[in-house]
Design an enzyme around this catalytic site. Sequence first.
Site: not given
Ligand code: SAM
Ligand code: DTB
Ligand code: SF4
Length: 346
Positions: A57, A61, A64, A101, A133, A193, A265
């Site tokens: 990506c 973030c 992430c 989802c 979702c 959501c 959630r």
């Molecule tokens: N790329 C899209 C976005 O950012 O909206 C969708 C996927 S993203 C992984 C979905 C959500 O997962 C993020 O907005 C964040 O709130 C949550 N998330 C991602 N990595 C995480 C982590 N290491 N710990 C907790 N929540 C996480």
């Molecule tokens: C949300 O709030 N938490 C989920 C879902 N929406 C997409 C994602 C959590 C991701 C946790 C880190 C991972 O597994 O990469």
């Molecule tokens: Fe990309 Fe992860 Fe950020 Fe979603 S949360 S926009 S997958 S870097």
Amino acid sequence: MNVLTQSQSRIDRAEIASIYHMPLLELIGRANGVHRAHHDPTDVQVCVLLSIKTGGCPEDCAYCSQAARYQTNVDSQGLMQVSDVLIAAQRAKASGATRFCMGAAWRQVRGGPQFDQVLEMIRTVNAEGLEVCCTLGMVTPEQASAMKQAGLYAYNHNLDTSAAHYDQVIQTRTYDDRLRTLDAVRNAGISVCCGGILGLGETDEDRIDLLNTLANLPEPPESVPVNALVAIEGTPLEGSPKVSVWSMLRMIATARIIMPTAMVRLSAGRLEMPESEQALCFLAGANSIFAGDKLLTTPNPSVDRDTAMLATLGLTPRRSSVSPAPVSSCDTAKPPGTSCCDGSAD
Ligand code: SAM
Ligand code: DTB
Ligand code: SF4
């Protein structure tokens, strides 16, 4: 129809702050009362996640595992085939999930064959009678409408933290970018959501600001995920301290009180939480979890362990609110719960 605009708050920040700072057991007790008044307290919504496009990506973030710029243990994978998504959805349904989802490591959705493939995934999962979702990054109003027509039930797009703390966590997009997508999704009649993550170095003030923003969106989200940071090796937030259960409880309970009809959630971070702590979160108003051995890229409690936990606590997975019928032609811009084809409020 709600006629509030973003400038007219439904509940003011000072009130949210006074709720958030209540003595903890008082707060949990009050949240439990609100929960019981608006929901069956034995009901829990079980959602399953699937990463349909993993890693690589372009966003930054800081939490992430999928941001291309950090060296993490995640292997990138292109967009999945629809037939493989169907197998995962059927497995999720067989395990008792009612919401499925699909997440993609995209900054934003681009039109073209990949978006067409996602639309086909939405149609396919919807036909299984699951609430579909997606969480795909930013979308335009046109893309949101196309997803609604394909049968999308909900779109997940988290604000993560306060507007003030946002640029400490993400610099490749703004809070307003996020709000614009939420508007597009809402205006397309898709269930919203939207929630956040604790453990990003934010203060109590940031958490209260996030709750204030969520509760005072033009319409509050139908579901509010509360994530505890899963600290990922290789990201700027690796080695962050574990989020305490007391913080999770304050966040969940306040969310429950100020957004009484929402699904709250208990999301990422459950693997690190003993079941006794998760039980407190359900008492404080959480009524949904992500189940399945994996979240998007990180592990989650096993299905067997969760099934046993829910049985111990006397919680029952709630029924699906959609039926495996073909997508209706009713795609007008009405939120779920008021739509002629949706039949039930979230
Ligand atoms: N790329 C899209 C976005 O950012 O909206 C969708 C996927 S993203 C992984 C979905 C959500 O997962 C993020 O907005 C964040 O709130 C949550 N998330 C991602 N990595 C995480 C982590 N290491 N710990 C907790 N929540 C996480
Ligand atoms: C949300 O709030 N938490 C989920 C879902 N929406 C997409 C994602 C959590 C991701 C946790 C880190 C991972 O597994 O990469
Ligand atoms: Fe990309 Fe992860 Fe950020 Fe979603 S949360 S926009 S997958 S870097």
